[in-house]
Write an enzyme that holds these catalytic residues in place. Structure first.
Site, short mmCIF file in Angstrom:
data_model
loop_
_atom_site.label_atom_id
_atom_site.label_comp_id
_atom_site.label_asym_id
_atom_site.label_seq_id
_atom_site.Cartn_x
_atom_site.Cartn_y
_atom_site.Cartn_z
N LEU A 50 -17.29 28.22 -7.19
CA LEU A 50 -17.01 29.64 -7.35
C LEU A 50 -17.31 30.02 -8.80
O LEU A 50 -17.06 29.24 -9.73
CB LEU A 50 -15.53 29.91 -7.04
CG LEU A 50 -15.09 29.67 -5.60
CD1 LEU A 50 -13.59 29.89 -5.44
CD2 LEU A 50 -15.87 30.58 -4.65
N GLU B 58 -6.12 34.79 -6.01
CA GLU B 58 -7.12 35.14 -4.99
C GLU B 58 -7.31 33.96 -4.04
O GLU B 58 -7.45 34.14 -2.83
CB GLU B 58 -8.43 35.54 -5.69
CG GLU B 58 -9.26 36.56 -4.91
CD GLU B 58 -9.99 35.98 -3.73
OE1 GLU B 58 -10.13 36.66 -2.70
OE2 GLU B 58 -10.43 34.81 -3.83
N1 LIG Z 1 -16.87 33.61 -3.14
C1 LIG Z 1 -16.69 33.22 -1.89
O1 LIG Z 1 -15.90 33.82 -1.14
C2 LIG Z 1 -17.46 32.05 -1.37
C3 LIG Z 1 -17.39 31.70 -0.03
C4 LIG Z 1 -18.17 30.64 0.43
C5 LIG Z 1 -18.98 29.95 -0.44
N2 LIG Z 1 -19.01 30.32 -1.74
C6 LIG Z 1 -19.93 29.64 -2.68
O2 LIG Z 1 -21.24 29.78 -2.16
C7 LIG Z 1 -22.01 28.59 -2.41
C8 LIG Z 1 -22.41 27.95 -1.09
O3 LIG Z 1 -23.05 28.90 -0.24
P1 LIG Z 1 -24.59 28.75 0.19
O4 LIG Z 1 -24.99 30.01 0.84
O5 LIG Z 1 -25.36 28.28 -0.99
O6 LIG Z 1 -24.54 27.53 1.21
P2 LIG Z 1 -23.76 27.26 2.59
O7 LIG Z 1 -24.04 28.31 3.57
O8 LIG Z 1 -22.34 26.93 2.33
O9 LIG Z 1 -24.46 25.90 3.02
C9 LIG Z 1 -25.83 25.91 3.37
C10 LIG Z 1 -26.06 24.79 4.33
O10 LIG Z 1 -25.18 24.92 5.44
C11 LIG Z 1 -25.87 24.58 6.63
N3 LIG Z 1 -25.95 25.76 7.47
C12 LIG Z 1 -25.79 27.06 7.11
N4 LIG Z 1 -25.91 27.85 8.19
C13 LIG Z 1 -26.12 27.04 9.24
C14 LIG Z 1 -26.30 27.27 10.63
N5 LIG Z 1 -26.28 28.50 11.17
N6 LIG Z 1 -26.51 26.20 11.43
C15 LIG Z 1 -26.54 24.94 10.92
N7 LIG Z 1 -26.34 24.67 9.62
C16 LIG Z 1 -26.15 25.71 8.79
C17 LIG Z 1 -27.21 24.06 6.22
O11 LIG Z 1 -26.99 22.67 5.99
P3 LIG Z 1 -28.15 21.58 6.27
O12 LIG Z 1 -29.10 21.72 5.13
O13 LIG Z 1 -27.39 20.29 6.28
O14 LIG Z 1 -28.75 21.92 7.60
C18 LIG Z 1 -27.46 24.77 4.91
O15 LIG Z 1 -28.36 24.09 4.05
C19 LIG Z 1 -21.10 27.71 -3.24
O16 LIG Z 1 -21.32 27.98 -4.60
C20 LIG Z 1 -19.71 28.16 -2.83
O17 LIG Z 1 -18.73 27.88 -3.84
C21 LIG Z 1 -18.27 31.34 -2.22
#
Ligand SMILES: NC(=O)c1ccc[n+]([C@@H]2O[C@H](COP(=O)([O-])OP(=O)(O)OC[C@H]3O[C@@H](n4cnc5c(N)ncnc54)[C@H](OP(=O)(O)O)[C@@H]3O)[C@@H](O)[C@H]2O)c1
Length: 194
Positions: free
Chosen positions: A30, A37
């Site tokens: 984050l 929060e």
């Molecule tokens: N502020 C907030 O409320 C909040 C909430 C959530 C996350 N975050 C932050 O956001 C970042 C992570 O988010 P991100 O968008 O980079 O990644 P993410 O969506 O958490 O992860 C991406 C990975 O998830 C898998 N994936 C996603 N959608 C999929 C689907 N429909 N089916 C199968 N696998 C799926 C895939 O893994 P594979 O490559 O293994 O297929 C993809 O490479 C972090 O920094 C986290 O701390 C913040």
């Protein structure tokens, strides 16, 4: 013919904290440190009306591994991780690994394993939020608006115009919050019926 997709009927909500430039994450973490929060996130995703039930949280692989090792899987919730590359051995036994959002929803609507689930929360990241918001089964977005800009590499997608802001639930404060000099506000968007 009824397909698996048409059998999926359970509504779900999203929960996210995003800053002014729509950022949600940086380098797997984050971008901010807001203890209250995080407490709000935990309260919302844990709370159930029926004390014998629990909620499910669905998240992408990077979001799951962005949670500090000591705090994952998120306690008192069924953790479902979406990934096409992971294998079950990468996760503790109580984590459910699914290769698509539809597979996760199918498991939640069909398996005995999940019969004690009350609510489903989509917890990110970017592509999971995007796919979830496009679904007819997406009910609400619990959106924390962080009133500052942060350097981010993960972003919240545009909210489709089918969502409109609704009054906050009784247990969701409407007034501006402040922590560590950072202002933020809890908002709720609801998908409007066509
Ligand atoms: N502020 C907030 O409320 C909040 C909430 C959530 C996350 N975050 C932050 O956001 C970042 C992570 O988010 P991100 O968008 O980079 O990644 P993410 O969506 O958490 O992860 C991406 C990975 O998830 C898998 N994936 C996603 N959608 C999929 C689907 N429909 N089916 C199968 N696998 C799926 C895939 O893994 P594979 O490559 O293994 O297929 C993809 O490479 C972090 O920094 C986290 O701390 C913040």
């Amino acid at each position: 013919m009824r397909t698996h997709a048409t059998m999926v009927h359970q509504k779900f909500n999203l929960i996210v904290a995003a800053c002014e430039n729509s950022g949600i994450g940086i380098k797997g973490n984050l971008p901010w440190r807001l203890k209250n929060e995080l407490k709000y996130f935990n309260k919302m995703t844990k709370s159930t009306v029926d004390p014998t039930k629990k909620n499910a949280v669905i998240m992408g692989r990077l979001t799951y591994f962005g949670i500090p090792a000591s705090k994952r899987p998120l306690p008192d919730r069924l953790n479902i991780v979406l990934s096409t590359k992971s294998v079950a051995d990468d996760y503790p036994d109580d984590v459910v690994l699914c290769s698509s959002l539809n597979e996760a929803m199918k498991k939640l609507s069909e398996t005995d394993l999940c019969s004690n689930i009350e609510s489903i929360w989509i917890c990110g990241g970017n592509s999971v939020y995007k796919e979830a918001m496009a679904s007819d089964y997406c009910h609400r977005i619990y959106y924390t608006e962080i009133k500052a800009k942060f350097d981010c590499d993960a972003f919240f997608p545009d909210i489709p115009s089918s969502f409109q802001i609704v009054p906050n639930d009784e247990d969701v404060p409407s007034d501006e919050q402040e922590e560590n000099g950072l202002k933020y506000q809890y908002k709720i968007y609801e998908k409007q019926k066509p």
